[in-house]
Each structure stands twice: as structure tokens, then as C-alpha cells.
Design a protein around this motif. Structure first.
Motif, mmCIF file in Angstrom:
data_model
loop_
_atom_site.group_PDB
_atom_site.id
_atom_site.type_symbol
_atom_site.label_atom_id
_atom_site.label_comp_id
_atom_site.label_asym_id
_atom_site.label_seq_id
_atom_site.Cartn_x
_atom_site.Cartn_y
_atom_site.Cartn_z
ATOM 1 N N PRO A 252 0.816 -1.227 0.000
ATOM 2 C CA PRO A 252 0.000 0.000 0.000
ATOM 3 C C PRO A 252 0.848 1.276 0.000
ATOM 4 O O PRO A 252 0.464 2.274 -0.623
ATOM 5 C CB PRO A 252 -0.820 -0.114 1.297
ATOM 6 C CG PRO A 252 -0.791 -1.554 1.649
ATOM 7 C CD PRO A 252 0.534 -2.061 1.183
ATOM 8 N N THR A 284 -1.465 -0.628 8.235
ATOM 9 C CA THR A 284 -0.802 -1.514 7.277
ATOM 10 C C THR A 284 -0.165 -2.713 7.969
ATOM 11 O O THR A 284 -0.058 -3.792 7.382
ATOM 12 C CB THR A 284 0.273 -0.743 6.487
ATOM 13 O OG1 THR A 284 1.107 0.007 7.394
ATOM 14 C CG2 THR A 284 -0.364 0.224 5.509
ATOM 15 N N TYR A 287 -2.998 -4.998 8.295
ATOM 16 C CA TYR A 287 -3.324 -5.490 6.952
ATOM 17 C C TYR A 287 -2.366 -6.606 6.539
ATOM 18 O O TYR A 287 -2.790 -7.630 5.984
ATOM 19 C CB TYR A 287 -3.250 -4.310 5.993
ATOM 20 C CG TYR A 287 -3.410 -4.649 4.541
ATOM 21 C CD1 TYR A 287 -4.652 -4.971 4.007
ATOM 22 C CD2 TYR A 287 -2.324 -4.635 3.678
ATOM 23 C CE1 TYR A 287 -4.803 -5.263 2.663
ATOM 24 C CE2 TYR A 287 -2.464 -4.926 2.335
ATOM 25 C CZ TYR A 287 -3.709 -5.237 1.838
ATOM 26 O OH TYR A 287 -3.843 -5.541 0.507
ATOM 27 N N LEU A 300 -6.066 -1.662 0.715
ATOM 28 C CA LEU A 300 -5.830 -0.345 1.296
ATOM 29 C C LEU A 300 -5.518 0.675 0.209
ATOM 30 O O LEU A 300 -4.819 0.390 -0.764
ATOM 31 C CB LEU A 300 -4.678 -0.408 2.294
ATOM 32 C CG LEU A 300 -4.927 -1.168 3.601
ATOM 33 C CD1 LEU A 300 -3.724 -1.063 4.506
ATOM 34 C CD2 LEU A 300 -6.162 -0.645 4.306
ATOM 35 N N LEU A 302 -4.206 4.439 0.720
ATOM 36 C CA LEU A 302 -3.820 5.376 1.763
ATOM 37 C C LEU A 302 -4.069 6.831 1.393
ATOM 38 O O LEU A 302 -4.067 7.682 2.281
ATOM 39 C CB LEU A 302 -2.337 5.179 2.108
ATOM 40 C CG LEU A 302 -1.960 3.782 2.635
ATOM 41 C CD1 LEU A 302 -0.486 3.727 2.978
ATOM 42 C CD2 LEU A 302 -2.795 3.403 3.839
ATOM 43 N N LEU A 307 -9.658 5.174 3.230
ATOM 44 C CA LEU A 307 -8.503 4.261 3.345
ATOM 45 C C LEU A 307 -8.769 2.906 2.700
ATOM 46 O O LEU A 307 -7.977 1.980 2.883
ATOM 47 C CB LEU A 307 -8.109 4.055 4.817
ATOM 48 C CG LEU A 307 -7.738 5.319 5.584
ATOM 49 C CD1 LEU A 307 -7.456 4.972 7.041
ATOM 50 C CD2 LEU A 307 -6.556 6.019 4.961
ATOM 51 N N ILE A 308 -9.853 2.762 1.963
ATOM 52 C CA ILE A 308 -10.232 1.488 1.354
ATOM 53 C C ILE A 308 -10.485 1.716 -0.134
ATOM 54 O O ILE A 308 -11.157 2.673 -0.526
ATOM 55 C CB ILE A 308 -11.491 0.895 2.021
ATOM 56 C CG1 ILE A 308 -11.231 0.600 3.503
ATOM 57 C CG2 ILE A 308 -11.932 -0.372 1.316
ATOM 58 C CD1 ILE A 308 -10.188 -0.439 3.762
#
Length: 445
Positions: A252, A284, A287, A300, A302, A307-308
Motif C-alpha cells: 500500500p 498496514t 493489513y 488499502l 492510503l 482508506l479502502i
């Protein structure tokens, strides 16, 4: 108003796992196993601290004058206090008229191509319960993949080395597996609600059952594969784990640096840029921990405020499961080649086959969920069956040129001797045919 049953499940798993971890660490201490004691305590206390931090962060307790609540969070009693607060709000809701009511607008699932927008009044009590349920869902994900998953792997590894399965350890591993599966289920539901926030979503029991079976087979086979590989190649398990973890941790951030965007500012108003970067690093980190054991169900992004990544990318999903299946097969092959005397009474080929089939069953339940049980399947631009048909056509298209090239190579590979032999055979056939014709003519005459 929905009954907050998810809060009770999260609290039960949290308390039961912590209590059993402390008990097992005391047994390891009495047996003189300091390493197992330290690791068991580490995997029990680290998620506890992160769970308290997430509950305080989501409820913004640092900006409120609630010193008693903060003290209880420091004493690792935050989930208990929050659970009491949830049920106090639930049982007292509706008794007092609320002075302020907010109105939310949600779209219904399309019916016959039409989607209606529905307004709903949300009182303060219901809004607070929604915040509590969301906080406990995120805490369950943290507990599952930063505590229960490494804890389950560690305890199963100890069982293999000691060739002993105690009752306390068995109960602890079952609870850890349930906690991981529940965390993965909450991760799926959170991903659906974030991606389709504009719609009124209702998840049916068949969808819950499908996710539960999918995640159970996926996580159980993954943990067993890692334990088997680490039991025969202890040194090589470290690079396998680090490569997996850092690949998902930095992916990400690499996409964020390529986009040349700035960090989102609306995560928390009181946070500075350094605080925002720390929160994103923790996100993260979680994640990467999720993707170590199963598909995270989200990607993700960022540079986005949510944030998705809300796009449905089937290629990433397919690539993840193909690579993970090949990795599991490779680790099982290494275990089969270097297995020790510990596995003398284990039918190794059958075990390898069972684990690979178990992972395929997990993929099958995943396909069933996205094809039939997903609550927002009507919003998909393409479904699983179309993707599978496309993959099958592509596979057939790749195989046809290979088959034609193989037949051409066989024709080109004929030697001169083979050509001479074929000519001689054809001459003999012609002579025999002429002889037979001459005999038939004479007999007729």
C-alpha cells in the motif's frame, strides 16, 4: 434496535483467550519452558494493548474528561467497561425522549433495475450503539490476527514438537481458531459495509455460514502448513514469514508513493501528520498480518479518506489465491522431502493431499459466497461465473496453439530413413494390389 450480540461474542473470545493464555504461560513456567512462556505472554498481551488503544481511539476518549475510563483501559479492562456501557444504553433506550435525532439516507438494493432512497431516523442511543459495535468489530480483527493467529501457530508447533496434546492446549487452540474465523468474518462484513456505504445492507444467515466455512478451511490449512514446514526447517520459516509480511506491508505504501498524493487529513482532527503516519503504519501492520493467513477482503488506499479501495478487483483476488495455493504446495513439498522421525506414523502423501483439498474447498465456498450469497451481488458489474468462463476460454486458447505446434513438430521430426521406409511400404502395397487384380481377371476369363 438490534441486540448487540456481536459485542458479547467479541468480549467472550477476548476474555477466554486471555485467561487461557495466562494459565498456559504459568504451566510453561512450572515446566521450565521459558521460551514458550515468553512467546505465549507476548502473543496474549500485545493484542490486548492494541485493542485498548483502538477502543480509546475510536471513542475519542483522549479529548473527553473521562479519567476513570482511561484508567480502566490502562488496566486492560476496557472491553468490560465498554460492554457494560453498551447494555446500559440498549436497555435504557426509548425510555427517555431524545432531544436530537439525525436522519440518514440509504439506497435499497435494486429491484427490477430500480433503486429507491429511504430516509431513516437515528437517535443518539442507536448512534452510540453503532459506534460501539464498530469499535468491537475492529477490536475483534486486531485480536484475531495479531494475537490469536500467531498464538494458534505457536501452540500447534509446541504440540508437534512435544508430541502431546493437553486438554488446556486443545481448548485454547479451538478458541484461537474460532477467534480468527470470527475476526475474518467481521473483516468481510466491514469491507462490504465500507464499499457499499450508500446502500441498506442486510446479511442473510446463508452468507454468514458460507463465510464461516470459507474462512475455517482457509485459515486451518494455512496454519497447519506453516507449522509442518517450520517443524522440519526451523531456520527457513523466518524468510518465508518476513517475505510474506513485508510484501503486504509495503505494497500500500508503494502505491501511495507512486500516486504522489498527501496523507488524508480527516482520520482524526487532533492528529498531526506524524500521528496520522503512525496510525497508517499500524493499519498496514494489521493489513499485513491478515494477509499472512487469509485474504483480507479489502485493498488499502492510503490517499483516500476512507482508506479502502472500493473497486471490486477480481484479478487481485484470483492472483492471491493462485499464489497462496502454489506457496502452500511448495511448503508441503519441502516438508515431505525433509520430514523427520516425528512423522513416522503419519501418512505423509495423504496428509498433503488432504491439506491441498482443504484449501480448494475454502476457495469453493468463497466462490459460492460471491456468486450466490453476497448481499450486494446485484451491484456487481461482473460475477464469478463470467470470470471463470473467461479463464476457461483463455486456458483453451492457450492450449490450442500448443497442441497444433506439437503435431507440427511431430511431422517435422520424421527422419530420411522413415521416409524411405514409408516409400517401400507404399510400393509393396501397390504390387500386392496389382497381383490381386491380375488373379481376379484370370479367374473371370
Amino acid at each position: 434496535m438490534k441486540f448487540p450480540g456481536s459485542v458479547l461474542v467479541s468480549l467472550f473470545l477476548f476474555v477466554a483467550e486471555t485467561a487461557l493464555a495466562l494459565y498456559l504461560s504459568s504451566t510453561y513456567r512450572s515446566a521450565g519452558d521459558r521460551i514458550w512462556q515468553s512467546l505465549t505472554l507476548l502473543f496474549a498481551l500485545l493484542p490486548c494493548v492494541l485493542v485498548q488503544f483502538s477502543l480509546v481511539f475510536i471513542h475519542r476518549d483522549l479529548s473527553k474528561d473521562r479519567p476513570l475510563v482511561l484508567l480502566l483501559h490502562i488496566l486492560q479492562l476496557g472491553p468490560l467497561v465498554r460492554c457494560v456501557e453498551v447494555f446500559y444504553i440498549y436497555f435504557h433506550a426509548g425510555r427517555i425522549e431524545e432531544p436530537y435525532v439525525s436522519i440518514t439516507k440509504k439506497r435499497q438494493m435494486p429491484k427490477d433495475g430500480h433503486s429507491e432512497e429511504v430516509e431513516k431516523e437515528v437517535g443518539q442511543a442507536e448512534g452510540k450503539l453503532f459506534t460501539h459495535r464498530s469499535a468491537f468489530s475492529r477490536a475483534s480483527v486486531i485480536q484475531a490476527f495479531l494475537g490469536s493467529a500467531p498464538q494458534l501457530t505457536l501452540q500447534l508447533y509446541i504440540c508437534v514438537l512435544q508430541q502431546e496434546m493437553t486438554a488446556a492446549r486443545s481448548i485454547f487452540m479451538v478458541l484461537s481458531l474460532l477467534s480468527i474465523v470470527y475476526g475474518a468474518l467481521r473483516c468481510n462484513i466491514l469491507a462490504i459495509k465500507i464499499k457499499y456505504d450508500d446502500y441498506d445492507i442486510s446479511v442473510k444467515p446463508a452468507a454468514y455460514l458460507c463465510i464461516f466455512l470459507w474462512r475455517s478451511f482457509e485459515i486451518a490449512t494455512r496454519v497447519i502448513v506453516l507449522v509442518l514446514f517450520s517443524s522440519v526447517l526451523q531456520i527457513w520459516i523466518l524468510p518465508v514469514v518476513l517475505v510474506n509480511f513485508f510484501a503486504f506491508f509495503f505494497h500500500p505504501w508503494i502505491l501511495f508513493w507512486q500516486s504522489k498524493c498527501t496523507l488524508p487529513e480527516n482520520i482524526e482532527k487532533a492528529l498531526s501528520k506524524v500521528g496520522t503516519a503512525i496510525v497508517l503504519c499500524l493499519l498496514t501492520f494489521l493489513y499485513a498480518g491478515i494477509n499472512m493467513f487469509c485474504w483480507s477482503a479489502v485493498q488499502l488506499k492510503l490517499n483516500d479518506s476512507d482508506l479502502i479501495d472500493k473497486s471490486q478487483n477480481w484479478y487481485r483476488l484470483a492472483l492471491y489465491y493462485i499464489v497462496r495455493f502454489l506457496e502452500n504446495a511448495f511448503l508441503l513439498l519441502m516438508w515431505y522431502m525433509y520430514k523427520t522421525d516425528v512423522y513416522t506414523y503419519v501418512c505423509a502423501p495423504l496428509l498433503v493431499l488432504q491439506l491441498l483439498i482443504g484449501y480448494c474447498i475454502a476457495v469453493l465456498f468463497m466462490l459460492v459466497f460471491y456468486q450466490f450469497c453476497h448481499p450486494c451481488k446485484k451491484l456487481f458489474s461482473s460475477n464469478i461465473s463470467e470470470g471463470l468462463a473467461l479463464c476457461f476460454k483463455l486456458f483453451c486458447y492457450v492450449c490450442k496453439p500448443l497442441a497444433s505446434s506439437n503435431s507440427g513438430e511431430k511431422a517435422d521430426l520424421k527422419t530420411p530413413d522413415d521416409t524411405v521406409d514409408d516409400a517401400q511400404d507404399s510400393c509393396k502395397a501397390n504390387e500386392s494390389y496389382n497381383g490381386n487384380a491380375h488373379q481376379s481377371v484370370s479367374s473371370n476369363a
